[in-house]
Scaffold this motif. Structure first.
Motif, PDB file in Angstrom:
ATOM      1  N   CYS A  90      24.448  23.929 -15.278  1.00  0.00           N
ATOM      2  CA  CYS A  90      24.546  24.206 -13.840  1.00  0.00           C
ATOM      3  C   CYS A  90      23.450  25.165 -13.363  1.00  0.00           C
ATOM      4  O   CYS A  90      22.899  24.985 -12.283  1.00  0.00           O
ATOM      5  N   TYR A 145      20.253  23.181 -13.324  1.00  0.00           N
ATOM      6  CA  TYR A 145      20.351  22.274 -12.180  1.00  0.00           C
ATOM      7  C   TYR A 145      20.025  23.020 -10.890  1.00  0.00           C
ATOM      8  O   TYR A 145      19.296  22.505 -10.029  1.00  0.00           O
ATOM      9  N   LYS A 198      23.668  21.545  -2.879  1.00  0.00           N
ATOM     10  CA  LYS A 198      23.846  20.593  -3.981  1.00  0.00           C
ATOM     11  C   LYS A 198      24.430  21.280  -5.210  1.00  0.00           C
ATOM     12  O   LYS A 198      25.276  20.721  -5.901  1.00  0.00           O
ATOM     13  N   THR A 199      23.999  22.516  -5.477  1.00  0.00           N
ATOM     14  CA  THR A 199      24.509  23.265  -6.630  1.00  0.00           C
ATOM     15  C   THR A 199      25.985  23.595  -6.447  1.00  0.00           C
ATOM     16  O   THR A 199      26.789  23.419  -7.373  1.00  0.00           O
ATOM     17  N   ARG A 240      28.036  20.578  -6.975  1.00  0.00           N
ATOM     18  CA  ARG A 240      28.138  20.269  -8.405  1.00  0.00           C
ATOM     19  C   ARG A 240      29.141  21.183  -9.091  1.00  0.00           C
ATOM     20  O   ARG A 240      29.938  20.733  -9.912  1.00  0.00           O
ATOM     21  N   THR A 244      31.562  18.172  -9.544  1.00  0.00           N
ATOM     22  CA  THR A 244      31.073  17.421 -10.700  1.00  0.00           C
ATOM     23  C   THR A 244      31.456  18.078 -12.015  1.00  0.00           C
ATOM     24  O   THR A 244      31.609  17.400 -13.015  1.00  0.00           O
ATOM     25  N   CYS A 245      31.613  19.386 -12.039  1.00  0.00           N
ATOM     26  CA  CYS A 245      31.866  20.104 -13.301  1.00  0.00           C
ATOM     27  C   CYS A 245      33.293  19.970 -13.795  1.00  0.00           C
ATOM     28  O   CYS A 245      33.661  20.596 -14.766  1.00  0.00           O
ATOM     29  N   ASP A 260      23.456  14.814 -15.319  1.00  0.00           N
ATOM     30  CA  ASP A 260      23.522  14.802 -13.859  1.00  0.00           C
ATOM     31  C   ASP A 260      22.290  15.514 -13.317  1.00  0.00           C
ATOM     32  O   ASP A 260      22.249  16.727 -13.260  1.00  0.00           O
TER      33      ASP A 260
END
Length: 76
Positions: free
Chosen positions: A38, A41, A57-58, A61, A65-66, A74
């Motif tokens: 992360c 990213y 976006k972070t 995520r 997403t995590c 990703d």
């Protein structure tokens, strides 16, 4: 009136993330099941999209997403 975040802010955010990568306890940093991690990213997203969109976006995520227990890739 909308203010735009400058490249100075991008550099500050990246430096803060690098501090986290260096000083956060290993058991916190090594729990990521994603590649890039992360924090990696976040740096990539900030460089690619700028500070504001990169952080959006972070954050997306981190909170969406995590989730889960499966390793996956990703990219930003």
């Amino acid at each position: 009136c909308m203010t735009y975040i400058t490249s100075d802010n991008e550099n500050i955010l990246i430096k803060l993330i690098e501090l986290y990568q260096h000083y956060a306890p290993e058991n916190v940093r090594r729990n990521c099941l994603l590649k890039p991690t992360c924090s990696e990213y976040a740096i990539l997203a900030i460089k690619q999209y700028g500070a504001l969109i990169g952080m959006i976006k972070t954050i997306h995520r981190l909170f969406h997403t995590c989730r889960g227990y499966t390793y996956h890739i990703d990219e930003p």
